[in-house]
Scaffold this motif. Structure first.
Motif, short mmCIF file in Angstrom:
data_model
loop_
_atom_site.label_atom_id
_atom_site.label_comp_id
_atom_site.label_asym_id
_atom_site.label_seq_id
_atom_site.Cartn_x
_atom_site.Cartn_y
_atom_site.Cartn_z
N GLY A 172 0.81 -1.21 0.00
CA GLY A 172 0.00 0.00 0.00
C GLY A 172 0.84 1.26 0.00
N ARG A 204 -6.13 4.07 2.67
CA ARG A 204 -7.41 3.60 3.19
C ARG A 204 -7.99 2.40 2.43
N PRO A 205 -7.99 2.38 1.10
CA PRO A 205 -8.55 1.19 0.41
C PRO A 205 -7.86 -0.11 0.80
N LEU A 206 -6.53 -0.10 0.85
CA LEU A 206 -5.81 -1.32 1.23
C LEU A 206 -6.04 -1.66 2.69
N THR A 207 -6.10 -0.64 3.54
CA THR A 207 -6.34 -0.88 4.97
C THR A 207 -7.67 -1.58 5.18
N ALA A 208 -8.68 -1.19 4.40
CA ALA A 208 -9.99 -1.84 4.50
C ALA A 208 -9.88 -3.33 4.19
N VAL A 209 -9.06 -3.69 3.20
CA VAL A 209 -8.87 -5.09 2.84
C VAL A 209 -8.16 -5.84 3.96
N LEU A 276 -17.98 -3.59 5.98
CA LEU A 276 -17.95 -3.12 4.59
C LEU A 276 -18.92 -1.96 4.37
N GLN A 279 -17.33 1.11 5.59
CA GLN A 279 -16.28 1.59 4.69
C GLN A 279 -16.86 2.30 3.49
N VAL A 280 -17.95 1.77 2.95
CA VAL A 280 -18.59 2.40 1.79
C VAL A 280 -19.21 3.74 2.17
#
Length: 282
Positions: A172, A204-209, A276, A279-280
């Motif tokens: 990330g 943030r996108p990778l952290t959510a994963v 999820l 996050q969205v």
């Protein structure tokens, strides 16, 4: 004149049908069968007898299940704080420094071990009168008393998972464009301010994963607990996955064990959905 549909479009459902049937056979069909068994009394030998919601009613009167829920919650919180939090810390500290990849190698090596193999290595170390007691100069039963035993196993879990979380966070960090970082540095941002206002939002996108994967894994924790304590002493270190296994395959109460499995599936699915959705929304 109406044009005929392309061949690829005409048979598109046929292309995905084998994969869909495989998923249905390996995932959905067993779950449907488990859900059915949760409504029966079944010992694995005699035919299942319909019991309605009796097994689910038993769930709420079972003190061992409350212990399992508590321990599972400890695993979830501990996983978010330790493997994920420390993985982020190691990734940030070793990023953009000379030889940073070599600093991360020791954290990656434990991930090559399976959870069961890891438990076999650490069980004698943490046992009463083991190596940990000798090194620390204490007389503590790390695997005997709750919730110390759960916390001790969480540290073992952290030792294994830290490396892969670090690697994901490094990926990330490497994917972040350099322009915003350089612009922030020209404006005088550095250290914590740079990480908080620039680096962290871009990751943030990778952290959510990473957090999502860790959340699901912590809810299904089984192998380390089973090999190190088998949910004991008594039942004080059980997780929901261990309770499901013991009720089904040790006590041969397939109906009640299936009810625990359904509950674990619902809890995992609900937790994943809420995470999820958050996050969205944000």
């Amino acid at each position: 004149m109406r044009r005929s549909a392309p061949i690829l479009g005409r048979f598109r459902y046929g292309y995905v049908a084998p994969a869909a049937l495989l998923v249905a056979g390996l995932l959905y069909a067993p779950f449907v069968w488990t859900a059915y068994l949760s409504l029966t009394r079944y010992d694995g030998l005699a035919p299942p007898e319909w019991a309605g919601l009796a097994n689910f009613g038993k769930l709420f009167d079972d003190p061992a299940l409350l212990t399992s829920l508590r321990n599972t919650l400890l695993w979830v919180v501990g996983t978010m704080v330790l493997p994920v939090g420390l993985g982020l810390l190691v990734a940030v500290l070793s990023h953009d420094i000379k030889g940073g990849a070599w600093y991360r190698v020791p954290f990656m090596l434990p991930y090559a071990l399976s959870g069961a193999g890891l438990a076999l290595v650490w069980s004698p170390i943490l046992s009463h009168g083991g190596i940990a007691n000798a090194l620390l100069g204490v007389d503590t039963a790390f695997l005997q008393d709750a919730p110390v035993n759960t916390l001790a196993m969480l540290l073992v879990w952290t030792w294994q998972q830290l490396g892969v979380n670090t690697l994901l966070f490094v990926v990330g960090l490497q994917s972040i464009p350099k322009e915003p970082i350089e612009a922030a540095r020209l404006d005088g941002a550095s250290g914590w301010r740079l990480f908080r206002h620039i680096t962290w939002p871009l990751m943030r996108p990778l952290t959510a994963v990473v957090v999502g994967l860790a959340l699901v894994a912590s809810l299904k924790t089984f192998d380390i607990v089973w090999v190190m304590t088998q949910g004991g002493p008594g039942r004080n270190s059980e997780t929901l996955a261990v309770t499901m296994y013991k009720e089904t395959f040790v006590a041969s109460d397939y109906g009640y064990g299936s009810a625990v499995a359904v509950m674990l599936t619902v809890v995992t699915g609900l937790a994943s959905y809420l995470y999820l959705k958050r996050q969205v929304a944000s």
